[in-house]
Design a protein around this motif. Structure first.
Motif, PDB file in Angstrom:
ATOM      1  N   THR A  11       0.795  -1.084  -0.041  1.00 32.26           N
ATOM      2  CA  THR A  11      -0.252  -0.126  -0.079  1.00 32.26           C
ATOM      3  C   THR A  11       0.733   1.210   0.057  1.00 32.26           C
ATOM      4  OG1 THR A  11      -1.680  -1.153   1.245  1.00 32.26           O
ATOM      5  CG2 THR A  11      -1.793   1.251   1.401  1.00 32.26           C
ATOM      6  N   VAL A  12       0.445   2.289  -0.985  1.00 38.07           N
ATOM      7  CA  VAL A  12       1.240   3.451  -0.823  1.00 38.07           C
ATOM      8  C   VAL A  12       0.067   4.573  -0.207  1.00 38.07           C
ATOM      9  CG1 VAL A  12       2.439   5.228  -2.103  1.00 38.07           C
ATOM     10  CG2 VAL A  12       2.732   2.871  -2.619  1.00 38.07           C
ATOM     11  N   ASN A  13      -0.147   4.895   0.842  1.00 33.57           N
ATOM     12  CA  ASN A  13      -0.946   5.774   1.149  1.00 33.57           C
ATOM     13  C   ASN A  13      -0.708   7.304   1.044  1.00 33.57           C
ATOM     14  OD1 ASN A  13      -2.858   7.205   2.726  1.00 33.57           O
ATOM     15  ND2 ASN A  13      -3.237   6.116   4.290  1.00 33.57           N
ATOM     16  N   ASN A  14      -1.233   7.797  -0.066  1.00 29.80           N
ATOM     17  CA  ASN A  14      -1.118   9.157  -0.378  1.00 29.80           C
ATOM     18  C   ASN A  14      -2.018  10.257   0.402  1.00 29.80           C
ATOM     19  OD1 ASN A  14       1.074   8.667  -2.353  1.00 29.80           O
ATOM     20  ND2 ASN A  14      -0.388   7.997  -3.877  1.00 29.80           N
ATOM     21  N   ALA A  15      -2.822   9.567   1.091  1.00 25.79           N
ATOM     22  CA  ALA A  15      -3.998  10.558   1.667  1.00 25.79           C
ATOM     23  C   ALA A  15      -3.366  11.194   2.925  1.00 25.79           C
ATOM     24  CB  ALA A  15      -5.084   9.653   2.181  1.00 25.79           C
ATOM     25  N   GLU A  60     -12.150   3.264  -7.441  1.00 22.19           N
ATOM     26  CA  GLU A  60     -12.730   3.725  -6.334  1.00 22.19           C
ATOM     27  C   GLU A  60     -13.147   2.880  -5.454  1.00 22.19           C
ATOM     28  OE1 GLU A  60     -15.472   7.330  -7.141  1.00 22.19           O
ATOM     29  OE2 GLU A  60     -16.944   5.817  -6.515  1.00 22.19           O
ATOM     30  N   PHE A  61     -13.103   3.333  -4.145  1.00 21.62           N
ATOM     31  CA  PHE A  61     -13.295   2.016  -2.925  1.00 21.62           C
ATOM     32  C   PHE A  61     -14.562   2.912  -2.398  1.00 21.62           C
ATOM     33  CE2 PHE A  61     -12.686   0.189   1.102  1.00 21.62           C
ATOM     34  CZ  PHE A  61     -12.521  -0.956   0.982  1.00 21.62           C
ATOM     35  N   HIS A  64     -11.840   6.104  -0.780  1.00 17.88           N
ATOM     36  CA  HIS A  64     -10.579   6.760  -1.471  1.00 17.88           C
ATOM     37  C   HIS A  64     -10.975   6.079  -2.935  1.00 17.88           C
ATOM     38  CE1 HIS A  64      -9.296   2.834   0.035  1.00 17.88           C
ATOM     39  NE2 HIS A  64      -8.706   2.754  -0.989  1.00 17.88           N
ATOM     40  N   CYS A  65      -9.926   6.564  -3.859  1.00 15.72           N
ATOM     41  CA  CYS A  65      -9.746   5.849  -5.093  1.00 15.72           C
ATOM     42  C   CYS A  65      -8.076   5.957  -5.094  1.00 15.72           C
ATOM     43  CB  CYS A  65     -10.004   7.166  -6.167  1.00 15.72           C
ATOM     44  SG  CYS A  65      -9.005   8.760  -6.099  1.00 15.72           S
ATOM     45  N   GLY A  66      -7.844   5.329  -6.416  1.00 11.85           N
ATOM     46  CA  GLY A  66      -6.419   4.919  -6.335  1.00 11.85           C
ATOM     47  C   GLY A  66      -6.068   4.054  -7.616  1.00 11.85           C
ATOM     48  N   VAL A  67      -4.873   3.418  -7.691  1.00 13.05           N
ATOM     49  CA  VAL A  67      -4.750   2.488  -8.806  1.00 13.05           C
ATOM     50  C   VAL A  67      -4.237   1.248  -8.190  1.00 13.05           C
ATOM     51  CG1 VAL A  67      -3.020   1.911 -10.785  1.00 13.05           C
ATOM     52  CG2 VAL A  67      -4.144   4.293 -10.405  1.00 13.05           C
ATOM     53  N   ILE A 126      -3.766   4.795  -2.261  1.00 17.28           N
ATOM     54  CA  ILE A 126      -4.817   5.177  -1.546  1.00 17.28           C
ATOM     55  C   ILE A 126      -4.896   6.832  -1.695  1.00 17.28           C
ATOM     56  CG2 ILE A 126      -6.045   5.783   0.817  1.00 17.28           C
ATOM     57  CD1 ILE A 126      -4.837   3.262   1.786  1.00 17.28           C
ATOM     58  N   ASP A 127      -5.658   7.360  -2.667  1.00 14.46           N
ATOM     59  CA  ASP A 127      -5.713   8.712  -2.996  1.00 14.46           C
ATOM     60  C   ASP A 127      -7.116   9.322  -2.496  1.00 14.46           C
ATOM     61  OD1 ASP A 127      -3.152   8.724  -4.339  1.00 14.46           O
ATOM     62  OD2 ASP A 127      -4.007   7.454  -5.749  1.00 14.46           O
TER      63      ASP A 127
END
Length: 155
Positions: free
Chosen positions: A60-64, A111-112, A120-123, A144-145
């Motif tokens: 996980t890369v949590n950018n939030a 999108e989650f 959140h959204c992300g890739v 996680i964006d």
């Protein structure tokens, strides 16, 4: 001339077969990724074990949060969270699949939703390998964006 025509016909047939095989393999990879999403939504541990190696990793890369946080866990760790009363829904916006010699990658903007509410959204980036004629997930990395979600929908 007949030999040339025969060779040309064979070449075209092999190329058509190759394209059909590639489409079939891409569909198989997409199916495994979609089954992963289904296992998450239904909290189905049996289905998760069918589509993923339990020794595989989830990054996980949590950018939030600032600074961004990185975390790693194993698929087997997620089995415990599937007994939760929360509902999970992950919607894939698109899926770009690349395959080479028994290895595949799927790039999936998403999108989650947690309990029906936007989280959140992300890739997602899925890495799969083909073993015993079946594709299985060996790794998922995802971001996680909270920003840029509309751009992910159109890419």
């Amino acid at each position: 001339m007949k030999k040339l025509f025969f060779i040309l016909t064979l070449t075209i047939c092999f190329d058509c077969f190759s394209q059909e095989n590639e489409k079939t393999e891409k569909a198989a990879v997409e199916s495994v990724v979609n089954q992963f999403f289904e296992s998450l939504e239904k909290q189905d541990t049996v289905l998760l074990k069918e589509v993923a190696f339990m020794e595989g990793q989830i990054w996980t890369v949590n950018n939030a949060v600032s600074p961004a946080r990185h975390r790693m866990r194993f698929f087997k760790d997620d089995l415990k969270t599937f007994q939760s009363k929360n509902s999970y829904h992950e919607e894939a916006f698109s899926m770009d699949v690349k395959i080479h010699e028994g290895m595949a990658m799927a790039w999936v903007p998403y999108e989650f939703r947690l309990n029906g509410e936007f989280s959140h959204c992300g890739v997602d980036v899925f890495t799969l390998i083909k073993k015993d004629d079946a594709w299985k997930i060996i790794n998922i990395s995802y971001t996680i964006d909270n920003e840029g979600c509309d751009e992910l929908k159109i890419n």
